[in-house]
Structures are given as C-alpha cells and as structure tokens.
Design an enzyme around this catalytic site. Structure first.
Site, short mmCIF file in Angstrom:
data_model
loop_
_atom_site.label_atom_id
_atom_site.label_comp_id
_atom_site.label_asym_id
_atom_site.label_seq_id
_atom_site.Cartn_x
_atom_site.Cartn_y
_atom_site.Cartn_z
N SER A 64 0.79 -1.24 0.00
CA SER A 64 0.00 0.00 0.00
C SER A 64 0.82 1.28 0.00
O SER A 64 0.27 2.37 -0.21
CB SER A 64 -0.96 0.03 1.19
OG SER A 64 -2.05 -0.80 0.92
N LYS A 67 0.36 3.29 -3.01
CA LYS A 67 -0.83 4.13 -3.23
C LYS A 67 -0.46 5.63 -3.26
O LYS A 67 -1.11 6.42 -3.94
CB LYS A 67 -1.86 3.88 -2.12
CG LYS A 67 -2.51 2.49 -2.20
CD LYS A 67 -3.34 2.21 -0.96
CE LYS A 67 -4.00 0.84 -1.00
NZ LYS A 67 -4.59 0.46 0.29
N TYR A 189 -3.54 -2.64 -10.36
CA TYR A 189 -3.44 -2.41 -8.91
C TYR A 189 -2.57 -3.47 -8.22
O TYR A 189 -1.71 -3.15 -7.39
CB TYR A 189 -4.86 -2.37 -8.30
CG TYR A 189 -4.86 -2.32 -6.80
CD1 TYR A 189 -4.52 -1.16 -6.12
CD2 TYR A 189 -5.19 -3.45 -6.05
CE1 TYR A 189 -4.50 -1.13 -4.73
CE2 TYR A 189 -5.18 -3.42 -4.66
CZ TYR A 189 -4.83 -2.26 -4.01
OH TYR A 189 -4.79 -2.23 -2.64
N TYR A 240 -5.08 4.06 7.96
CA TYR A 240 -6.46 3.55 8.05
C TYR A 240 -7.07 3.86 9.42
O TYR A 240 -7.08 5.02 9.82
CB TYR A 240 -6.49 2.05 7.73
CG TYR A 240 -5.51 1.66 6.66
CD1 TYR A 240 -5.64 2.17 5.37
CD2 TYR A 240 -4.42 0.84 6.92
CE1 TYR A 240 -4.74 1.84 4.37
CE2 TYR A 240 -3.51 0.51 5.94
CZ TYR A 240 -3.67 1.01 4.68
OH TYR A 240 -2.77 0.70 3.71
N VAL A 258 1.22 -3.69 3.84
CA VAL A 258 1.19 -4.99 4.53
C VAL A 258 2.46 -5.81 4.29
O VAL A 258 2.62 -6.87 4.89
CB VAL A 258 -0.06 -5.84 4.21
CG1 VAL A 258 -1.32 -5.24 4.78
CG2 VAL A 258 -0.18 -6.11 2.72
#
Ligand code: GLN
Length: 304
Positions: A64, A67, A189, A240, A258
């Site tokens: 992530s 991103k 992705y 998050y 992760v």
C-alpha cells in the site's frame, strides 16, 4: 544537529530484541513466508545525508505504500479532477472495508484505502499509454534506479486470492466510478502493490514530498501545494483506522503497507523508511511504528 546514525543504531538494538514482532501478512500467500526478523531503517535528510541500519538495502513488497506514488502520478496527470471521484476524509475503518463504499454511493473516503486506490488505478489506466510499464518507470525515475521491478509472483498471488478487491472494484463499477474493465484495473493495482523496493529506494522515491514537489533528480514532480495535500492525506489517512494513533505516537505524515514497510517524512527536513514484516492487528508494521515513535521522541523532530 542530532547524531542520526547513533540514534538509529540505538533504536535498532532496542527493537531487534522485542519479543512480540507482530504477525506477517498471510492473506497474500506469497508474502506469508517472509522472515519477520528482517528489520531495516533508512533516513535521508534534506541536506543530502544518508543513514541506514539493518536490512535497509534488502528489497521487499511495498504494497500500500505504492498508493501514495500512484496518487502523485494521478494528480500530476489530471490535477483537481481526481477529487470528483474520491473524497479526502479519514475512513476510520480497515483498508479493505466495503460497507462505507456502498453507503456513500461508490465514492471512496480517500485515495489511501483500497477502494480509493482502485479508482486511482483506473485514472492511471485511462491516462497512461502503457500503464504498468509507465508507472514502473515513474517510480524508477523518482528514485533514479533502473533496477526496481514488479514481483510477478506476488502480483499473481494476490490476483488469485484477492476476492475482496474484486468485490470492491465491482461495487465501484456498479456506481459508475470505474471506467475500465474490473480485470484491467485490478491487474494494474496488484502489480503496483507488488513492486519491490528497499528502504533506501523508498526514502529516495518519497523525497519530493518532503522537498516541495521536487525529486532527488531536481525535477519538479508536483507543485508545492499538491505535495502539501498528499502529506495531509498521509497524516489523516495513511494508517487507516490507526491514523490517529500514528499521528499521536509519531507525529509525521506517513504510509504503511502490509509488506511491513512504513515511509514517513518531515517536510524540509527528512524522509525515513522502516521495514519490519510483522504486523499489528490493524495491518501496520509493529516494530516500524515503535521505531518511528522512538525516532521522533529522541530527535524531537515532528510536525507538531
Ligand atoms: N495489495 C494489498 C491489498 O490490496 C495492499 C494492502 C495494504 O498494504 N494495506 O490488500
């Protein structure tokens, strides 16, 4: 000026003996066999000094963390248009939560949770000629390192097990917030998440966000205002449902993955990357969070 190398070594020695190193992500099968004893830290200051300890030169799956780089590329390509399809509010929920997306009619809360990142992937596919190759080259170019690559086994592993990401993409499609086919968007992705980089490479790649939008190679990647906005999103949404905790403990904009990596930065001062694959219950690196808390406490360098 603090003695950064001594501080990093001290923090490293304390952290390697921690009895609870968290749990390696196993929902992506290819990540499950990574040794959780890996641990590295790399720091680069704005005046160009580098400091590293442990496995800071060993590549890992950035997941992530990608991103933020994808968002930067999307903003460079379409600017404010990005915000017609994605909000900028913290979600307060896990990265892969679906419920909020349905309640809010297919508009993801922010670009750093999976639903938002999938919309960003859709934007990149629509605006890049050879999306996967062009994005990889963007990351290589930011870093000044041609050796960076996808780990195709990790991308495939997520492709065959990523049912929740398929659900998310389908839900987005049902709300007309995906222009390209679900398969194409997820293929992109899963590949962006499967890029492998070292702590040192990530520190270099994120340098432009600590440097008013200007990258290591002195090219303007974003305006100062765009870089500010991405840093604001990292601070409020980068972890998050643990974004508050990270701001509270560490006090820096940052992003986790992760794969166990975390990149954090203090504008005009430094970028720091940690890698420790064991995660806490919210999917963020356990030792990475502890390390960064120690770093900002010992150096007294944070945005607050
Ligand atoms: N590729 C992972 C996923 O979509 C990324 C999650 C993460 O790093 N938090 O589930």
């Amino acid at each position: 000026m603090p003695d950064f190398q001594a501080i990093l070594e001290h923090i490293y020695q304390d952290a390697v003996i921690a009895s609870d190193k968290g749990t390696v992500a196993s929902y992506i099968p290819e990540l499950a066999h990574i040794d959780k004893n890996n641990f590295g830290i790399h720091l680069r200051t704005s005046d160009g000094n580098d400091y590293g300890v442990g496995n800071y030169n060993k590549p890992f799956s950035i997941q992530s963390i990608s991103k933020v780089l994808a968002l930067s590329k999307a903003i460079a390509l379409i600017g404010e248009g990005t915000w017609k399809r994605i909000d900028v509010e913290p979600s307060g929920h896990p990265f892969n939560q679906l419920a909020l997306l349905e309640i809010e009619n297919g508009i993801p809360r922010n670009p750093l949770i999976n639903s938002g990142a999938i919309v960003i992937a859709d934007i990149l596919i629509s605006n890049l000629k050879n999306p996967k190759e062009d994005f990889l080259n963007y990351v290589r170019d930011l870093t000044g390192d041609e050796t960076i690559n996808f780990n195709k086994d990790v991308a495939h592993s997520e492709k065959v097990t990523g049912f929740k990401n398929y659900a998310t993409a389908n839900l987005l499609k049902s709300f007309n917030n995906l222009n390209n086919p679900v398969e194409d968007v997820l293929d992109f992705y899963f590949h962006q998440c499967a890029i492998e980089m070292t702590c040192q490479q990530l520190t270099k790649a994120f340098f432009f966000l600590a440097n008013k939008g200007i990258c290591m190679l002195n090219k303007t990647r974003l305006t100062k205002s765009q870089a500010k906005r991405i840093n604001a999103l990292m601070l409020t949404c980068g972890f998050y449902d643990e974004a508050g905790e990270f701001a509270f403990e560490v006090g820096l904009p940052g992003k986790s993955g992760v794969g166990g990596g975390i990149v954090a930065l203090l504008p005009d001062h430094f970028v720091i990357t940690t890698w420790a694959p064991g995660l806490n219950k919210k999917g963020n690196s356990k030792l990475g969070m502890l390390t960064l808390e120690q770093f900002t406490s010992k150096t007294k360098l944070s945005i607050f």
